[in-house]
Design a protein around this motif. Structure first.
Motif, mmCIF file in Angstrom:
data_model
loop_
_atom_site.group_PDB
_atom_site.id
_atom_site.type_symbol
_atom_site.label_atom_id
_atom_site.label_comp_id
_atom_site.label_asym_id
_atom_site.label_seq_id
_atom_site.Cartn_x
_atom_site.Cartn_y
_atom_site.Cartn_z
ATOM 1 N N UNK A 156 0.916 -1.231 -0.054
ATOM 2 C CA UNK A 156 0.108 -0.062 0.029
ATOM 3 C C UNK A 156 0.912 1.043 0.023
ATOM 4 N N UNK A 157 1.900 1.152 -1.053
ATOM 5 C CA UNK A 157 2.787 2.404 -0.871
ATOM 6 C C UNK A 157 3.700 2.901 0.046
ATOM 7 N N UNK A 158 3.930 1.807 1.040
ATOM 8 C CA UNK A 158 4.811 2.033 1.907
ATOM 9 C C UNK A 158 5.890 0.760 2.170
ATOM 10 N N UNK A 197 10.961 5.935 13.741
ATOM 11 C CA UNK A 197 11.681 6.652 12.860
ATOM 12 C C UNK A 197 11.299 8.058 12.961
ATOM 13 N N UNK A 198 12.282 9.231 13.076
ATOM 14 C CA UNK A 198 11.958 10.599 12.986
ATOM 15 C C UNK A 198 12.338 10.978 11.661
ATOM 16 N N UNK A 199 13.229 10.233 10.912
ATOM 17 C CA UNK A 199 13.786 11.015 9.621
ATOM 18 C C UNK A 199 13.370 10.033 8.511
ATOM 19 N N UNK A 200 13.285 10.429 7.353
ATOM 20 C CA UNK A 200 13.023 9.620 6.180
ATOM 21 C C UNK A 200 14.505 8.961 5.744
ATOM 22 N N UNK A 228 9.035 9.270 6.681
ATOM 23 C CA UNK A 228 8.685 8.246 7.744
ATOM 24 C C UNK A 228 7.281 8.540 7.954
ATOM 25 N N UNK A 229 6.450 7.281 8.112
ATOM 26 C CA UNK A 229 5.104 7.595 8.059
ATOM 27 C C UNK A 229 4.826 6.989 9.501
#
Ligand code: FES
Length: 109
Positions: free
Chosen positions: A66-68, A90-93, A85-86
């Protein structure tokens, strides 16, 4: 020096899935996740910003839905098309690697 380099053929990446490839460099190289959505490919360093682990659950196998994409270590979720990050720890991508599709090939550089 920025030379174009073919990473794989587009069809080697399952649609809505991912593979990993290695990019060699003078400093030892690194692993890249290639995610495909139709004719588009998104690439990120295979290194989770949570604790620096690889995201795959076995080498080259990723949890994508689903896009993740989910990090197999502790469940952080990242957007396929932005690396953001969704949810999860995590705090960063993810760190993006620039790639493009040319004549059915995935190319960087
Ligand atoms: S290292 Fe990826 S969620 Fe912890």
């Amino acid at each position: 020096m920025n030379e174009s380099r073919v990473l794989c053929q587009l069809e080697e990446i399952p649609d809505s899935g991912a593979i990993s490839v290695r990019i060699d460099s003078a400093t030892g190289g690194f692993q890249v996740i290639l995610l495909r959505t139709g004719d588009r490919v998104f690439a990120y360093h295979n290194e989770c910003p949570h604790q620096g682990r690889n995201l795959d659950y076995v080498p080259g196998k990723f949890l994508v839905r689903d896009g993740a994409i989910m990090c197999a270590a502790h469940g952080a979720m990242f957007s396929v098309d932005s690396g953001d990050c969704l949810s999860g720890p995590c705090s960063n991508g993810l760190v993006r690697v620039p790639v493009r599709v040319e004549s059915g090939k995935v190319v960087t550089g």
